[in-house]
Write an enzyme that holds these catalytic residues in place. Structure first.
Site, PDB file in Angstrom:
ATOM      1  N   ASP A   2       1.148  -0.746  -0.180  1.00  0.00           N
ATOM      2  CA  ASP A   2      -0.377  -0.129  -0.150  1.00  0.00           C
ATOM      3  C   ASP A   2       0.786   1.785  -0.330  1.00  0.00           C
ATOM      4  O   ASP A   2       0.567   2.675  -0.038  1.00  0.00           O
ATOM      5  CB  ASP A   2      -1.138  -0.207   1.414  1.00  0.00           C
ATOM      6  CG  ASP A   2      -0.148  -0.339   2.817  1.00  0.00           C
ATOM      7  OD1 ASP A   2       0.926   0.040   2.483  1.00  0.00           O
ATOM      8  OD2 ASP A   2      -1.015  -0.051   3.558  1.00  0.00           O
ATOM      9  N   SER A   3       2.294   0.680   0.441  1.00  0.00           N
ATOM     10  CA  SER A   3       2.922   2.037   0.253  1.00  0.00           C
ATOM     11  C   SER A   3       2.755   3.154  -2.055  1.00  0.00           C
ATOM     12  O   SER A   3       3.109   4.319  -1.616  1.00  0.00           O
ATOM     13  CB  SER A   3       4.719   1.707   0.239  1.00  0.00           C
ATOM     14  OG  SER A   3       4.879   0.660  -0.493  1.00  0.00           O
ATOM     15  N   ASP A  16      -0.997  -6.739   0.492  1.00  0.00           N
ATOM     16  CA  ASP A  16      -1.092  -5.513   1.091  1.00  0.00           C
ATOM     17  C   ASP A  16      -2.509  -5.454   1.458  1.00  0.00           C
ATOM     18  O   ASP A  16      -2.571  -4.249   0.600  1.00  0.00           O
ATOM     19  CB  ASP A  16       0.351  -4.836   1.192  1.00  0.00           C
ATOM     20  CG  ASP A  16       0.690  -4.308   2.401  1.00  0.00           C
ATOM     21  OD1 ASP A  16       0.293  -4.715   3.082  1.00  0.00           O
ATOM     22  OD2 ASP A  16       1.423  -3.502   2.430  1.00  0.00           O
ATOM     23  N   LYS A  49      -1.068  -9.424   3.137  1.00  0.00           N
ATOM     24  CA  LYS A  49      -0.003  -8.650   4.255  1.00  0.00           C
ATOM     25  C   LYS A  49      -1.215  -8.063   5.610  1.00  0.00           C
ATOM     26  O   LYS A  49      -2.085  -6.850   4.510  1.00  0.00           O
ATOM     27  CB  LYS A  49       1.049  -8.042   4.021  1.00  0.00           C
ATOM     28  CG  LYS A  49       1.500  -7.629   4.875  1.00  0.00           C
ATOM     29  CD  LYS A  49       2.883  -7.189   4.938  1.00  0.00           C
ATOM     30  CE  LYS A  49       3.266  -5.597   3.864  1.00  0.00           C
ATOM     31  NZ  LYS A  49       3.062  -5.059   4.897  1.00  0.00           N
ATOM     32  N   GLU A  84      -1.121  -5.618   8.626  1.00  0.00           N
ATOM     33  CA  GLU A  84      -0.092  -4.691   9.610  1.00  0.00           C
ATOM     34  C   GLU A  84      -0.215  -4.935  10.988  1.00  0.00           C
ATOM     35  O   GLU A  84      -3.222  -4.492  11.058  1.00  0.00           O
ATOM     36  CB  GLU A  84      -0.491  -3.252   9.573  1.00  0.00           C
ATOM     37  CG  GLU A  84       0.194  -2.815   8.230  1.00  0.00           C
ATOM     38  CD  GLU A  84       0.397  -1.319   7.808  1.00  0.00           C
ATOM     39  OE1 GLU A  84      -0.032  -0.744   8.549  1.00  0.00           O
ATOM     40  OE2 GLU A  84       0.684  -0.719   6.858  1.00  0.00           O
ATOM     41  N   GLU A 129       9.225  -3.302  10.910  1.00  0.00           N
ATOM     42  CA  GLU A 129       9.564  -1.811  10.124  1.00  0.00           C
ATOM     43  C   GLU A 129      10.056  -1.707  11.220  1.00  0.00           C
ATOM     44  O   GLU A 129       9.509  -1.345  12.230  1.00  0.00           O
ATOM     45  CB  GLU A 129       7.850  -1.596   9.913  1.00  0.00           C
ATOM     46  CG  GLU A 129       8.182  -0.373   9.436  1.00  0.00           C
ATOM     47  CD  GLU A 129       7.599  -0.029   7.415  1.00  0.00           C
ATOM     48  OE1 GLU A 129       6.161  -0.280   7.636  1.00  0.00           O
ATOM     49  OE2 GLU A 129       8.117   1.102   7.601  1.00  0.00           O
TER      50      GLU A 129
END
Ligand code: KIV
Length: 255
Positions: free
Chosen positions: A43-44, A82, A111, A113, A179
Site C-alpha cells: 500500500d506504499s 498488502d 499481508k 498490519e 518495520e
C-alpha cells in the site's frame, strides 16, 4: 509456483529477498532476475506512485487493479497483496475483503498490519486457506498515532512488539515484517520465532529484507534515510526526456 513452505524453509538457510512492485512492467523486470523470493504489492504505492501523504487513502480497487497487472508479470516469486487501511478492521470486513482480493487478482498471500489485535482475524483468513504475512513494529496505517519513528526503544514498547510478533506466529502467519524495529529487538524476535522475519529499517539480523523498488533504484526523490539507492533512475529518465525533446527528428525509423 513458490509455496509458503518454500518461503518458510529459507529461514536459517539464506537471506529472503523481498521487493515491492506495483505495476506490470516493473514486476516483470524484478521477477525475471530470479533473485527475488517475495514480491509485495504494497500500500506504499499510495505515497510512491500517487504522491499521497500516507498509505491510508488508497482505495482497495486501485490496489486490486495494480495487483492484477503484477500477477500477470510474476512467474517466479511469491506474490503478496498488502491489505490497505479500512479493509480488515472487523472479521466480516476482513473476510469479505480477502475474498474479493483473491477472486480479482489471485495473489499467493495477503499481508495484514497489526499484532495481538489482529490475531483472531489472521486465524480466520488462514483457516479460509489464504496464507498471511504479518507486519509489526512501525505500522504506516497507524502513523497518525505513532509518527514515523523507530519502535521498541522502551522496555514496554519492546515487550509489546515481541508479544505482537509471537501472536502473529501463533495465529498461523507464515512470516512477519518487522518495520523500524530497534535492531537488538529484531534479532531477539528473529531468534525466537519459527517463521521468518522480514526486516525494513530494522538492522542486519532479520531472516529477510524488504525494500520499496522505487527507493532502491533512485526513483523516489529524495530517497528515504534508511535506503542506499543502487542507481539514479530519476536522473536517467530526466536525461532521456531532455534528449528526446532536443532530438531534431520527429520519429524513429523502423528500418
Ligand atoms: O507497503 C509496503 O511497501 C510495505 C513494506 C515496506 C513492508 O508494507
Amino acid at each position: 509456483m513458490k509455496t509458503v513452505q518454500n518461503i518458510v524453509s529459507l529461514k536459517g538457510e539464506r537471506k529472503i529477498i523481498c521487493l515491492t512492485s506495483y505495476t506490470y512492467l516493473f514486476a516483470k523486470i524484478v521477477d525475471e532476475t530470479g533473485l527475488v523470493d517475495i514480491i509485495l504489492v504494497g500500500d506504499s504505492m499510495n505515497e510512491v506512485l500517487f504522491g499521497e501523504r500516507t498509505t491510508t487513502t488508497i482505495p482497495l480497487d486501485v490496489m486490486i487493479w495494480c495487483a492484477r497487472s503484477v500477477r500477470k508479470a510474476v512467474k517466479n516469486a511469491f506474490l503478496v497483496f498488502d491489505m490497505p487501511f479500512g479493509t480488515f478492521h472487523t472479521e466480516k470486513v476482513a473476510l469479505d475483503s480477502v475474498v474479493k482480493v483473491v477472486k480479482e487478482c489471485d495473489p499467493d498471500a495477503v499481508k495484514i498490519e497489526g499484532g495481538k489485535n489482529m490475531a483472531e482475524i489472521i486465524k480466520k483468513i488462514v483457516n479460509m486457506g489464504i496464507p498471511v504475512m504479518g507486519h509489526v513494529g512501525l505500522l504506516p496505517q497507524k502513523v497518525r498515532i505513532t509518527g514515523y519513528k523507530k519502535q521498541g526503544k522502551t522496555e514496554q514498547s519492546a515487550k509489546e512488539i515481541f508479544e505482537d510478533a509471537k501472536a502473529v506466529e501463533e495465529s498461523g502467519a507464515f512470516s512477519v515484517v518487522l518495520e523500524s524495529v530497534e535492531e537488538n529487538l529484531a534479532k531477539k524476535i528473529t531468534e525466537s520465532l519459527k517463521i521468518p522475519t522480514i526486516g525494513i529499517a530494522s538492522g542486519e539480523f532479520c531472516d529477510g529484507k524488504i525494500a520499496v523498488l522505487e527507493d532502491i533504484i533512485g526513483l523516489t526523490q529524495p530517497p528515504p534515510k534508511h535506503i542506499k539507492p543502487y542507481d539514479n533512475i530519476a536522473q536517467r529518465i530526466y536525461e532521456a526526456v531532455v534528449k528526446f525533446a532536443k532530438d531534431g527528428t520527429t520519429e524513429q525509423s523502423q528500418k
